[in-house]
Design an enzyme around this catalytic site. Sequence first.
Site, PDB file in Angstrom:
ATOM      1  N   LYS A  37       0.939  -1.128  -0.117  1.00  0.00           N
ATOM      2  CA  LYS A  37       0.062   0.052   0.037  1.00  0.00           C
ATOM      3  C   LYS A  37       0.786   1.162   0.199  1.00  0.00           C
ATOM      4  CE  LYS A  37      -3.615   2.385   2.546  1.00  0.00           C
ATOM      5  NZ  LYS A  37      -4.375   2.345   3.614  1.00  0.00           N
TER       6      LYS A  37
ATOM      7  N   LYS B 163      -2.293  -1.471  -3.777  1.00  0.00           N
ATOM      8  CA  LYS B 163      -3.015  -0.052  -3.716  1.00  0.00           C
ATOM      9  C   LYS B 163      -2.218   1.060  -3.823  1.00  0.00           C
ATOM     10  CE  LYS B 163      -6.038   1.857  -0.348  1.00  0.00           C
ATOM     11  NZ  LYS B 163      -6.433   1.929   0.778  1.00  0.00           N
TER      12      LYS B 163
HETATM   13  C1  PBG Z   1      -7.600   3.332   5.591  1.00  0.00           C
HETATM   14  C2  PBG Z   1      -7.749   3.036   3.998  1.00  0.00           C
HETATM   15  C3  PBG Z   1      -7.453   3.952   3.038  1.00  0.00           C
HETATM   16  C4  PBG Z   1      -7.982   3.634   1.966  1.00  0.00           C
HETATM   17  C5  PBG Z   1      -8.445   2.504   2.225  1.00  0.00           C
HETATM   18  N1  PBG Z   1      -8.542   1.836   3.676  1.00  0.00           N
HETATM   19  C6  PBG Z   1      -7.067   5.335   3.205  1.00  0.00           C
HETATM   20  C7  PBG Z   1      -5.902   5.665   3.795  1.00  0.00           C
HETATM   21  O1  PBG Z   1      -4.989   5.043   3.751  1.00  0.00           O
HETATM   22  O2  PBG Z   1      -5.514   7.173   3.895  1.00  0.00           O
HETATM   23  C8  PBG Z   1      -8.295   4.175   0.723  1.00  0.00           C
HETATM   24  C9  PBG Z   1      -9.208   3.652  -0.340  1.00  0.00           C
HETATM   25  C10 PBG Z   1      -9.319   4.551  -1.492  1.00  0.00           C
HETATM   26  O3  PBG Z   1      -9.006   5.665  -1.451  1.00  0.00           O
HETATM   27  O4  PBG Z   1     -10.349   4.209  -2.169  1.00  0.00           O
HETATM   28  N2  PBG Z   1      -6.409   2.647   6.317  1.00  0.00           N
END
Ligand code: PBG
Length: 350
Positions: A216, A269
């Site tokens: 991520k 992601k």
């Molecule tokens: C939280 C989380 C996030 C997303 C999914 N889970 C946001 C972040 O890490 O700030 C983002 C998903 C998206 O932008 O569609 N941990």
Amino acid sequence: MTPSSPALGVPVLQPISNPASPIIQRPRRLRRTETLRRLVRENTLAVEDLIYPLFVMEGEKLEQEIPSMPGCFRYSLDRLLMEIQTVWELGIGAIALFPLIADAQKDNAGTESYNPQGLVPRTIKAIKEVCPEILIITDVALDPYSSEGHDGIVENGKILNDETVAVLVKQALMQAETGADFVAPSDMMDGRIGAIRSALDQAGWINVGILAYAAKYASAYYGPFRDALESAPKFGDKKTYQMDVGNVREALKEVDLDIREGADMVMVKPALAYLDVICQIKTHTHLPVVAYNVSGEYAMVKAAAARGWIDEKKVVLETLTSMKRAGADLILTYFAKDMALQLQADHLEH
Ligand code: PBG
């Protein structure tokens, strides 16, 4: 492979003289009709590939459209259940749940994240009553519950790792107890997959799976999601825990660790700007690889389509297909419902 070496398994073609034509291989033959193109298509999308993220909030009869994500809503539980039935009937087999938590319930330690009477456990139970077979994936991270808007506990401006993992374990256990099929740690703390797996096993939840947000990235594409959950960081950014945009070997390291610690599926992601990462991870592991087509990717398509600058349906199909082609087995996408409808319509046509 060097560019000049022949592809594995492809015989080197000997020149054959053909007095009738200088062209022996005519790739266009396989593109002649739609039926033929479908026959030789290498990658296709199916409704089974899709996971639909859904936002839930307190209240009744509420459907609040998220301004930066047109077509996506925050639903109160009663409305969410209606939506779940619709998507299940469309053939979508899995949803990912994200809660909107009131500021009054947020604190630095994310205490509300493991409240067994909280919004997420109530939602899980209600979904299981109306649609017992749909797979529920719950996010494990503190940010929706954090007064600081961070995924972990903050001390003197720093995000504490091990103290956060202890809370994530409580959150995951509570989600498993209330019926989540998969817990999905999205926090990027070190060691959390192992800690969660061992706690789940100890409590007897051996069949609750872990979908690890393995790679991520610290991405600017999460903006609309943070609007939706009012969860933007109150200070700084997430770069001390989410990955650096320039890295790909580090993604493989994260995947290796998560697999060793017990992950059942690994996620990349965002997706679109990271197709190379998906591709490399796919060749690196035998676990299912999931791509998260995130909120900013959704918002860009919707914004351009609203201006008539692109053809939304075609762009969505092309974009999601690119993720499959890169190696994603599954795609978590806000387009899942639209895509399922499109696939259904295409199916009827043929
Ligand atoms: C939280 C989380 C996030 C997303 C999914 N889970 C946001 C972040 O890490 O700030 C983002 C998903 C998206 O932008 O569609 N941990």
